[in-house]
Scaffold this active site. Sequence first.
Site, PDB file in Angstrom:
ATOM      1  N   GLY A  31     -43.393  -6.068  35.141  1.00 45.98           N
ATOM      2  CA  GLY A  31     -42.939  -5.775  33.796  1.00 45.98           C
ATOM      3  C   GLY A  31     -43.359  -4.378  33.380  1.00 45.98           C
ATOM      4  CD  GLU A  44     -37.776   2.886  26.564  1.00 42.13           C
ATOM      5  OE1 GLU A  44     -37.635   1.657  26.711  1.00 42.13           O
ATOM      6  OE2 GLU A  44     -38.054   3.661  27.513  1.00 42.13           O
ATOM      7  CD  GLN A  48     -40.340 -20.641   4.656  1.00 43.36           C
ATOM      8  OE1 GLN A  48     -40.061 -20.566   5.862  1.00 43.36           O
ATOM      9  NE2 GLN A  48     -40.664 -21.775   4.061  1.00 43.36           N
ATOM     10  N   GLY A 102     -32.982 -23.529   3.846  1.00 47.36           N
ATOM     11  CA  GLY A 102     -32.191 -24.087   4.948  1.00 47.36           C
ATOM     12  C   GLY A 102     -31.031 -23.200   5.353  1.00 47.36           C
TER      13      GLY A 102
END
Length: 381
Positions: free
Chosen positions: A134, A244, A338, A342
């Site tokens: 990685g 980057e 939040q 829903g």
Amino acid sequence: MAAQVYDSEHVLFRDMVRVFVARQVLPKIEEWERAGIIDRSFYLDAGAQGLLGFGVEEKYGGPGVEDFRFNAIVGEEFSRALVASAGLGLTLQNDIVLPYLLGLATDEQKARWLPGTVCGQTVLAVAMTEPGTGSDLAAIRTRAVRDGDWYVVNGAKTFISSGQHADLVITAVRTADDPHRGLSLLVIERGMPGFERGRNLEKIGLHAQDTSELSFTDLRVPVANLLGEENAGFYALVRNLPQERLSIAVSGLAAAEGVLAQTLIYVKERTAFGQPIGSFQHNKFVLAELATEVDVARTFVLDCLVEHLHGELTAARAAKAKYWATELQCSVADRCLQLHGGYGYMREYPVSRAFVDGRIQKIYGGTNEIMKEIIGRDLGL
């Protein structure tokens, strides 16, 4: 402070990018998300609009503008509109991959490769990450063995952004056994025998951005495709990392601003117990905190941008910007979701896309744990 960093030319360019996003991206983003890939025509449209290859010289078809503020504006406007999976293809091309060609390619290589990148016919990618490697570039195992005028390449890469669309892949390969002085960069082209693309990987976010596994089996790459000097690839990769990471910070902060702006609209319109939910003291305080944190971060990121324009951005400062802005991006998206209740969990609301799209920002470009390691070393620890 933004008014001190961007001039009238940048303001006009920003307006143009916003129109492009509104007309060419927002109406199509859900279709691209469902398909798991952006239409190839998107790059041609972006090229026609002048959103690619700012630093490419006029003789190769570009505007020849060495001004990272234009790059930043593209990243900001796509992220602020919460369509990062489309914008990533452009920031990858402009901010991350193209600098390798501009800084290392010979005149012959530039003539071959740069005109297509400006008009959007040629899509770029960079392949560093491997299945077992990685953030540790010194552990790269994909090997290239010299055979006359060719390199024979064997190995595999994974998590390669734009891996399906890419026509040119700047690939980190091992040409000697020294961990750092044994890496080289080869430009691998679409259609070369032995170059295979794996599946388009399914991710939790950035669904429209193609991410792929790549494999190389006895792939013969001409020595003419060596980018820079043999065994000097590690230093080329490290040299481009501050830009980057600044690019990631810029887009991360803009995404936080975008999701906060959309949430402010929502909490003013959504009512509960007979009043807008934004008027409840707790919600008001949450939004006050987020607005303050975003403003503070904006000042720091702009300061880093100015340093970069003057060639003064250090690796540690870039790491701080990347770490702080991406942590804030994810925190803002979480807390704004939040506040949507829903509805925030429903894909039809952009806040849900911002929540899952932002999570990768703390991982790529070097994980935030690596950023802290860089900052710690800069402190002499």
